[in-house]
Design an enzyme around this catalytic site. Sequence first.
Site, PDB file in Angstrom:
ATOM      1  N   LYS A 117       0.816  -1.214   0.000  1.00  0.00           N
ATOM      2  CA  LYS A 117       0.000   0.000   0.000  1.00  0.00           C
ATOM      3  C   LYS A 117       0.849   1.264   0.000  1.00  0.00           C
ATOM      4  O   LYS A 117       0.408   2.318  -0.450  1.00  0.00           O
ATOM      5  CB  LYS A 117      -0.976  -0.023   1.166  1.00  0.00           C
ATOM      6  CG  LYS A 117      -2.018  -1.128   0.996  1.00  0.00           C
ATOM      7  CD  LYS A 117      -3.185  -1.020   1.942  1.00  0.00           C
ATOM      8  CE  LYS A 117      -4.268  -2.022   1.588  1.00  0.00           C
ATOM      9  NZ  LYS A 117      -3.834  -3.430   1.754  1.00  0.00           N
TER      10      LYS A 117
HETATM   11  C1  LIG Z   1      -4.453  -4.499   1.132  1.00  0.00           C
HETATM   12  C2  LIG Z   1      -3.700  -5.774   1.002  1.00  0.00           C
HETATM   13  C3  LIG Z   1      -4.071  -6.780   0.080  1.00  0.00           C
HETATM   14  C4  LIG Z   1      -5.322  -6.677  -0.766  1.00  0.00           C
HETATM   15  O1  LIG Z   1      -5.218  -5.700  -1.761  1.00  0.00           O
HETATM   16  P1  LIG Z   1      -6.535  -5.176  -2.517  1.00  0.00           P
HETATM   17  O2  LIG Z   1      -6.069  -4.021  -3.312  1.00  0.00           O
HETATM   18  O3  LIG Z   1      -7.480  -4.774  -1.415  1.00  0.00           O
HETATM   19  O4  LIG Z   1      -7.072  -6.287  -3.329  1.00  0.00           O
HETATM   20  C5  LIG Z   1      -3.281  -7.901  -0.025  1.00  0.00           C
HETATM   21  N1  LIG Z   1      -2.183  -8.060   0.737  1.00  0.00           N
HETATM   22  C6  LIG Z   1      -1.791  -7.126   1.643  1.00  0.00           C
HETATM   23  C7  LIG Z   1      -0.590  -7.378   2.465  1.00  0.00           C
HETATM   24  C8  LIG Z   1      -2.525  -5.942   1.793  1.00  0.00           C
HETATM   25  O5  LIG Z   1      -2.139  -5.017   2.692  1.00  0.00           O
END
Ligand SMILES: *Cc1c(COP(=O)(O)O)cnc(C)c1O
Length: 475
Positions: A117
């Site tokens: 993120k």
């Molecule tokens: C947020 C997250 C996901 C999922 O991603 P999306 O964009 O919501 O599909 C997967 N793995 C981790 C470690 C995350 O923080």
Amino acid sequence: MLYLSTRGDPSRKHFCEILLEGLAPDGGLYLPAHYPQVDEATLSKWRAIYQDQGYAALAFEVLSLYIDDIPPADLKALCDKTYTEAVFGTKDIVPLKELEDHFYLEALSNGPTLAFKDMAMQLLGNLFEYELARRGEQLNILGATSGDTGSAAEYAMRGKKGVRVFMTSPHGRMSPFQQAQMFSLMDDNIHNIAIEGVFDDCQDIVKAVSNDLDFKRKYRIGTVNSINWARLLAQVVYYFAGYFQATRTNSETVSFTVPSGNFGNICAGHVARMMGLPVQKLVAATNENDVLDEFFRTGIYRVRSSADTHETSSPSMDISKASNFERFVFDLLGRDGARVKALFGEALSQNGRFDLSADPLFKDAATRYGFVSGKSTHADRLATIRDTWQRFALMIDTHTADGVKVAREHLTPGVPMIVLETALPIKFAETIVEALGCEPDRPLRFEGIEALPKRVQVMPADADAIKRLIVENCG
Ligand SMILES: *Cc1c(COP(=O)(O)O)cnc(C)c1O
């Protein structure tokens, strides 16, 4: 470039108009009015730019196609400031690791909070600061987190002018590492609020405050959740970067597997593919919360109740519905906003589900858009973490393990498979210990963070109390 809503509202907006917004006024999500096409010559040019000038320069190329209301020199400076070795740990920013022949991990989690993120949120922080300064405005970001999103938002917004963050989290329910990451931030503009309750209570508070429209306007309340178009756009860049690293010529195709929850990450892959990136398959990997896998297998999209949403060892994928999924369905249904509105605005709120299995367009999800899917359970995660450790001496986190497990079910001979690594194992130490019997590696800069002083206020699950806190801090 103009942006439209997936629910058919006729208005069109520029990038900076939707940057600070959440949903479109009709309840839909924003998408570009068309996908700019990247032809062979452009792809070659970008490959050279990425190789010679690096990730930030590639990001500028991609973003330029979607942002026409920030002067190019400013946008370039924002990209250069965001994607640095100092912030993302390596010069390559998103290096590929080859596990086996034609099987790669793309490292997206070497940013400040060790989850992918950061890739988007760090850019968002700089974009917000830029745009708020230009308008002479301020923004109070109110959020709810059970881990990754909140910490990524705080590390992106810390010290940014014009932005304050009020982040609620369920008191005592995050891992000690995650608590330490967030609560050790001493920046004046970051407010950690531990709510006496569960994650749903935090979300209810955010909703209650945002639904008070007078308060929302007066105190300039905003969010940074995964439906934000700028976040999704920032993620498009690393699909190109992954492709350039795994291939030598533009005649080659690759596939991506994406550990998925809210469908933000893989939706960025869809956008890259729609632009012309040679992607064969986009594989959505889910955990036990298999809303997406069910859809791609059956054509039925069924939102889960909270009782039916499982707490798993890949918690960032524990979703009851996939907030960004509407974007893909809009494209799948030929950009028919009225139909999307009927499905997401009506059928879903009335019945909690819709069924496209009988629609001839449903088969396009796989044949035309490359989407396939799979599911991974706790036992699969443990086995995959163990196998990856034993065979490649590499520790992977639980979400990435879901990706690796599902990727293996969708290999095509001769086509490189790139699994997106979405977090580092240190964030989910308990499961690593369960799988391997030892503690995960800890990057040096996180040594001893649990012992740092903490800045957090514990508060009751009461929206009015949170409003008072915001008012007091807006002085
Ligand atoms: C947020 C997250 C996901 C999922 O991603 P999306 O964009 O919501 O599909 C997967 N793995 C981790 C470690 C995350 O923080």
